[in-house]
Enzyme design. Structure first.
Site, mmCIF file in Angstrom:
data_model
loop_
_atom_site.group_PDB
_atom_site.id
_atom_site.type_symbol
_atom_site.label_atom_id
_atom_site.label_comp_id
_atom_site.label_asym_id
_atom_site.label_seq_id
_atom_site.Cartn_x
_atom_site.Cartn_y
_atom_site.Cartn_z
ATOM 1 N N LYS A 81 -6.613 3.615 -3.090
ATOM 2 C CA LYS A 81 -7.156 3.679 -1.913
ATOM 3 C C LYS A 81 -7.131 5.091 -1.289
ATOM 4 O O LYS A 81 -6.618 6.002 -1.758
ATOM 5 C CB LYS A 81 -5.878 3.035 -1.091
ATOM 6 C CG LYS A 81 -6.122 2.882 0.434
ATOM 7 C CD LYS A 81 -5.023 2.049 1.079
ATOM 8 C CE LYS A 81 -4.938 2.143 2.643
ATOM 9 N NZ LYS A 81 -3.814 1.468 3.240
ATOM 10 N N ASP A 96 0.957 -1.250 0.001
ATOM 11 C CA ASP A 96 -0.039 0.017 -0.009
ATOM 12 C C ASP A 96 0.811 1.273 -0.054
ATOM 13 O O ASP A 96 1.425 1.401 1.151
ATOM 14 C CB ASP A 96 -0.590 0.038 1.241
ATOM 15 C CG ASP A 96 -1.949 -1.066 1.035
ATOM 16 O OD1 ASP A 96 -1.691 -1.853 0.334
ATOM 17 O OD2 ASP A 96 -3.081 -0.948 1.807
ATOM 18 N N LYS A 107 -9.981 0.501 -2.557
ATOM 19 C CA LYS A 107 -10.070 0.306 -1.153
ATOM 20 C C LYS A 107 -10.335 1.378 -0.228
ATOM 21 O O LYS A 107 -9.783 2.755 -0.600
ATOM 22 C CB LYS A 107 -8.702 -0.284 -0.942
ATOM 23 C CG LYS A 107 -8.379 -0.443 0.843
ATOM 24 C CD LYS A 107 -7.105 -1.062 1.024
ATOM 25 C CE LYS A 107 -6.829 -1.055 2.289
ATOM 26 N NZ LYS A 107 -5.512 -1.678 3.015
#
Length: 246
Positions: free
Chosen positions: A158, A94, A187
């Protein structure tokens, strides 16, 4: 449509990112993830060897953060951090974009950095979630960076680190879902603390949610499943509080 607790667990990246967590706390986080069979444990880079050992042989993926939480590391440092994480057994990265460069209109810089991380991760069979930190961006910037990230090979875009002034919103997830092709997932993260918020984000197009309130969310999911009330949220659902960190 009716859901099962596994449908919810498979969306959750159980977060152990807080700076004060001890190694024992991280172990306990892995045990929580294994109990419910969450999608992953998202832990700090220095915890990767421990997390990989704890999750070995399970379907729960090993995830860490790159350039976290501000995104302002040199590209070479982010790449080295990603390499180290992959070497330690990580299968999902991430990464935080360089937010200031995006705000300055330096799109090529931002995209090149994303592409380098994606190419490295994909060469090792890993996937990348690109954190755009929505709290600092207007809608045009959110759309622009989502498109840049998808074109650079991101597997997910995200919303947040959970360490900005605000977290994930349903509106942002919906906008991000509309801004990327079907192959790129979305996400939500930052302040997701209850099942209703997870369900609302799912309805808006999220396939993953970064949470530390896994036990609370899964306890409620199991309760509703037993009652026959665990169902998809309405497309207009807004969820609960998403104002803070993980």
């Amino acid at each position: 449509m009716k859901l099962t607790p596994n449908d919810i667990a498979s969306m959750l990246d159980h977060s152990t990112l807080q700076p004060f967590l001890t190694q024992e706390d991280v172990r306990k986080g892995c045990e929580v993830a294994l109990t419910y069979s969450t999608a992953s444990v998202c832990a700090r880079p220095a915890d990767m060897k421990l997390v990989a050992k704890m999750l070995s042989g399970s379907p729960v993926k090993v995830c860490t953060v790159i350039g976290f939480p501000h995104g302002n590391h040199l590209p070479a440092i982010k790449l080295a951090e990603a390499q180290a994480a992959l070497d330690d057994g990580c299968t999902e990265l991430d990464m935080v974009i360089n937010i200031g460069r995006l705000l300055a209109g330096e799109d090529a810089y931002v995209q090149d950095e994303i592409r380098a991380i994606c190419e490295l991760a994909h060469s090792r069979g890993a996937k990348v979630k690109v954190i755009i930190e929505t709290c600092y961006l207007n809608d045009e910037q959110k759309v622009r960076v989502c498109k840049l990230a998808a074109a650079a090979g991101a597997d997910w875009v995200k919303t947040s680190t959970g360490y900005g002034p605000s977290g994930c919103t349903v509106a942002d997830v919906r906008l991000m879902r509309q801004s990327v092709p079907p192959a790129c997932q979305v996400k939500g993260s930052g302040g997701i603390r209850d099942l209703d918020t997870v369900l609302a984000l799912r309805a808006a197009g999220a396939t993953r949610c970064g949470v530390s309130a896994t036990e609370k969310i899964m306890t409620e999911a199991q309760k509703r499943y037993a009652e026959g009330t665990l169902v998809e949220a309405d497309a207009g659902a807004t969820g609960g509080d998403t104002s803070g960190g993980y």
